[in-house]
Write a protein that holds these residues in place. Structure first.
Motif, PDB file in Angstrom:
ATOM      1  N   GLU A 347     -95.792  56.562 -26.581  1.00  0.00           N
ATOM      2  CA  GLU A 347     -94.361  56.583 -26.273  1.00  0.00           C
ATOM      3  C   GLU A 347     -94.128  56.462 -24.770  1.00  0.00           C
ATOM      4  O   GLU A 347     -93.218  55.743 -24.320  1.00  0.00           O
ATOM      5  N   GLU A 350     -94.752  52.891 -23.620  1.00  0.00           N
ATOM      6  CA  GLU A 350     -93.628  52.028 -23.986  1.00  0.00           C
ATOM      7  C   GLU A 350     -92.479  52.185 -22.988  1.00  0.00           C
ATOM      8  O   GLU A 350     -91.853  51.194 -22.573  1.00  0.00           O
ATOM      9  N   ARG A 351     -92.205  53.407 -22.575  1.00  0.00           N
ATOM     10  CA  ARG A 351     -91.120  53.656 -21.630  1.00  0.00           C
ATOM     11  C   ARG A 351     -91.463  53.117 -20.238  1.00  0.00           C
ATOM     12  O   ARG A 351     -90.587  52.604 -19.529  1.00  0.00           O
ATOM     13  N   GLU A 354     -90.931  49.489 -20.337  1.00  0.00           N
ATOM     14  CA  GLU A 354     -89.502  49.189 -20.447  1.00  0.00           C
ATOM     15  C   GLU A 354     -88.820  49.249 -19.078  1.00  0.00           C
ATOM     16  O   GLU A 354     -87.987  48.397 -18.745  1.00  0.00           O
ATOM     17  N   HIS A 355     -89.184  50.251 -18.270  1.00  0.00           N
ATOM     18  CA  HIS A 355     -88.502  50.470 -16.995  1.00  0.00           C
ATOM     19  C   HIS A 355     -89.177  49.776 -15.813  1.00  0.00           C
ATOM     20  O   HIS A 355     -88.503  49.365 -14.862  1.00  0.00           O
ATOM     21  N   GLN A 357     -91.635  47.140 -15.908  1.00  0.00           N
ATOM     22  CA  GLN A 357     -92.240  45.823 -16.087  1.00  0.00           C
ATOM     23  C   GLN A 357     -91.925  44.850 -14.942  1.00  0.00           C
ATOM     24  O   GLN A 357     -92.812  44.088 -14.511  1.00  0.00           O
TER      25      GLN A 357
END
Length: 381
Positions: A347, A350-351, A354-355, A357
């Motif tokens: 998790e 993934e975050r 998301e922020h 990249q």
């Protein structure tokens, strides 16, 4: 056991000027279980106050007469990006003054009372940082934000004490929304005073700074030092997140006055990184051509000496060859240093992607191949 009791008893704000201590804690919630820590920190600050007055009276004229360098070096970069290694290495230069760990906590008693406060600090501080096993000593180089926070209330590092106000401090004291007018001039004056003290303390003419919040403060640094030199060191953002969380979650425990969850800490790390790095990318264009070097940490760690030589040549920091032996001696001492191995929750990964990249793309990073992912794996971009 004494070290653990000392760390649990007092926060680093104990080295603050007492009027500043009162301003810093004003309007902030103190949870009941941390009141003893607050009282002991305040009592230490109050006890140290007469020594601050003595320092001003005894050394004030000498400090004012100390010459500021025309081209100080500012090491920029997010926490856990290699700033400490680079700072420690550049501090081997006999011409480079720096803020010591002792000065970082007791900036107001640097010259007049170190016989007492430095001895107290040395007797009670641990030999290594709990988060990463980096050696500690009152005489080792330190970032300036702790010292600035003990001189005035305009410090991002107030988040160590009041973590629930982290984003407020980000906006005010990294993005500079809270440093306007008189506050801005006060901050600049205190920073120059701190720098002069460092130069006087170590008897070195130039100054090298390592202070991650400065990464978002290029405009105000250029106001003070238009010909300043800058080195930005960056690292794989995924490694930075994991290392920052490990470091912050351990460091904050003996400092804070508020309850705070790991989820809140992770949220703040994600937000601060984006805001600070966006500000850096925007403001680095203000730096005069030739006064900025950008360094990839993975390359620096693998072979630091060629990187150091390139930094010195490009920024025109003097004769590198005359200092090579000192730099190499420090590099050789680091060969036995054990780097932390990181594991990441799926998790969290993934975050991060998301922020962060866009920054991975900007610097050409991917998910590390040797990273252990716990739980359902995320497609690796």
């Amino acid at each position: 056991m004494a070290n653990e009791k000392f760390q649990a008893a007092m926060s680093t704000i104990a080295g603050s000027a007492f009027p500043n201590f009162l301003r810093t804690i004003k309007h902030s919630k103190i949870d009941p279980e941390f009141r003893k820590r607050l009282w002991l920190s305040g009592a230490t600050s109050l006890f140290a106050e007469p020594f601050r007055w003595v320092e001003g009276l005894r050394y004030g004229i000498q400090i004012r007469r100390t010459k500021l360098p025309e081209n100080p070096v500012f090491i920029l970069g997010h926490w856990r990006s290699g700033t400490t290694y680079l700072h420690n290495l550049m501090s081997q230069d006999p011409e480079m003054a720096y803020v010591t760990t002792y000065q970082g906590i007791f900036p107001n008693q640097l010259l007049s009372a170190k016989w007492f406060f430095k001895t107290l600090m040395r007797a009670n501080m641990p030999k290594k940082r709990a988060a990463d096993n980096v050696e500690l000593s009152p005489d080792f180089p330190q970032e300036e934000e702790f010292a600035l926070g003990n001189m005035n209330p305009y410090s991002f590092y107030n988040f160590w004490f009041f973590p629930k106000r982290t984003i407020e401090y980000l906006d005010k004291y990294i993005l500079l929304e809270g440093l306007q007018g008189e506050a801005r001039e006060k901050w600049k004056k205190d920073y120059q005073w701190l720098m002069k003290k460092s130069i006087l303390n170590l008897d070195r003419p130039n100054f090298v700074s390592k202070n991650p919040p400065h990464t978002g403060r290029i405009p105000i640094l250029l106001e003070m030092f238009p010909n300043a030199r800058f080195v930005h060191i960056y690292r794989n953002p995924i490694t930075v997140f994991l290392s920052t969380f490990n470091f912050f979650s351990k460091t904050i425990e003996p400092l804070r006055f508020q309850r705070f969850t790991h989820r809140e800490l992770k949220d703040n790390i994600l937000k601060v990184y984006v805001a600070m790095m966006q500000k850096y990318e925007q403001d680095k264009l203000l730096i005069p051509k030739g006064n900025l070097v950008e360094v990839r940490y993975e390359d620096f760690e693998q072979d630091p000496m060629p990187q150091m030589e390139a930094i010195y040549q490009q920024l025109q920091l003097g004769d590198f060859e005359s200092k090579r032996t000192s730099f190499q001696a420090y590099v050789d001492k680091q060969e036995s240093f054990q780097v932390n191995k990181h594991r990441v929750e799926a998790e969290d990964l993934e975050r991060i992607l998301e922020h962060w990249q866009p920054f991975m793309d900007l610097w050409g990073y991917q998910v590390p191949e040797n990273l252990t992912i716990i739980g359902q794996q995320v497609p690796q971009a």
